[in-house]
Design an enzyme around this catalytic site. Sequence first.
Site, PDB file in Angstrom:
ATOM      1  N   GLY A  33       2.000   1.445  -0.802  1.00 56.94           N
ATOM      2  CA  GLY A  33       2.848   2.283  -1.640  1.00 56.94           C
ATOM      3  C   GLY A  33       4.280   1.789  -1.549  1.00 56.94           C
ATOM      4  N   GLN A  80      13.291   2.354  -2.349  1.00 60.21           N
ATOM      5  CA  GLN A  80      13.058   1.289  -1.367  1.00 60.21           C
ATOM      6  C   GLN A  80      13.421  -0.096  -1.909  1.00 60.21           C
ATOM      7  OE1 GLN A  80       8.828   2.703  -0.430  1.00 60.21           O
ATOM      8  NE2 GLN A  80       9.559   1.887   1.520  1.00 60.21           N
ATOM      9  N   CYS A 105       6.020   2.488   7.188  1.00 57.45           N
ATOM     10  CA  CYS A 105       6.849   2.433   5.983  1.00 57.45           C
ATOM     11  C   CYS A 105       7.470   1.046   5.882  1.00 57.45           C
ATOM     12  CB  CYS A 105       7.941   3.499   6.081  1.00 57.45           C
ATOM     13  SG  CYS A 105       9.021   3.562   4.644  1.00 57.45           S
ATOM     14  N   LEU A 106       7.415   0.459   4.691  1.00 61.97           N
ATOM     15  CA  LEU A 106       7.976  -0.884   4.509  1.00 61.97           C
ATOM     16  C   LEU A 106       9.485  -0.898   4.759  1.00 61.97           C
ATOM     17  CD1 LEU A 106       5.977  -2.123   1.379  1.00 61.97           C
ATOM     18  CD2 LEU A 106       5.554  -2.621   3.795  1.00 61.97           C
ATOM     19  N   HIS A 124       3.880  10.603   1.069  1.00 62.69           N
ATOM     20  CA  HIS A 124       4.880   9.728   1.703  1.00 62.69           C
ATOM     21  C   HIS A 124       5.854   9.153   0.657  1.00 62.69           C
ATOM     22  CE1 HIS A 124       5.995   6.452   4.715  1.00 62.69           C
ATOM     23  NE2 HIS A 124       6.480   5.990   3.580  1.00 62.69           N
ATOM     24  N   GLU A 125       5.296   8.633  -0.438  1.00 61.40           N
ATOM     25  CA  GLU A 125       6.150   8.019  -1.464  1.00 61.40           C
ATOM     26  C   GLU A 125       6.984   9.071  -2.185  1.00 61.40           C
ATOM     27  OE1 GLU A 125       6.433   4.939  -1.215  1.00 61.40           O
ATOM     28  OE2 GLU A 125       4.638   4.693   0.004  1.00 61.40           O
ATOM     29  N   HIS A 149      10.144   9.841  -0.458  1.00 60.95           N
ATOM     30  CA  HIS A 149      11.213   8.847  -0.647  1.00 60.95           C
ATOM     31  C   HIS A 149      12.140   9.239  -1.803  1.00 60.95           C
ATOM     32  CE1 HIS A 149      10.554   5.555   2.142  1.00 60.95           C
ATOM     33  NE2 HIS A 149       9.266   5.481   1.840  1.00 60.95           N
TER      34      HIS A 149
HETATM   35 CO    CO Z   1       7.872   4.541   3.013  1.00 62.45          CO
END
Ligand code: CO
Length: 162
Positions: free
Chosen positions: A44, A49, A88-89, A130-131, A134
């Site tokens: 995701g 991000q 998380c990236l 999660h996304e 963000h």
């Molecule tokens: Co994330």
Amino acid sequence: MLDIYTLGEQVLRNKAEPVLKFDSKLVETLESMVVTMHRARGIGLAAPQVGISQRFFVVQLENEKPLYFINPEIISTSSEKILYEEGCLSIPGVYAEIERSSALVVQALNEKGKRFTLEASGLLARVIFHENDHLDGVLFIDKLIPSVRKKLIEQYEKRMRA
Ligand code: CO
């Protein structure tokens, strides 16, 4: 390939703005995000991000097609909660078990501006929660108790300096 912004960057903490224009630039951005997410081995990726403070994200589980969520709204969540490990990236190398509802119903627009409703459970629901966070400037580590969060951030920053 887009740059992925990491912990400490303000764009990750801002409340993102709704998407108003459904044009070819948006589709291009969504496609670039999918490529960027694959290269980073993520499932995701949300617009903040990659430095874009707008309300959209991409999700792609293994052996599935990429899904685009634009101006999403989570309209219901299950009362059952489960613990599941997240990463998380934008905070590479940090993983922690987070408690969230096990299922949800989300309404969003696709890349053409067409509304859809999706019921999700399991890993898909987890990634959507999660996304979606963000888009409100919320990171998964915010959900940890302060002492655990502090320790994980200290370890992360030490690794980043090394
Ligand atoms: Co994330």
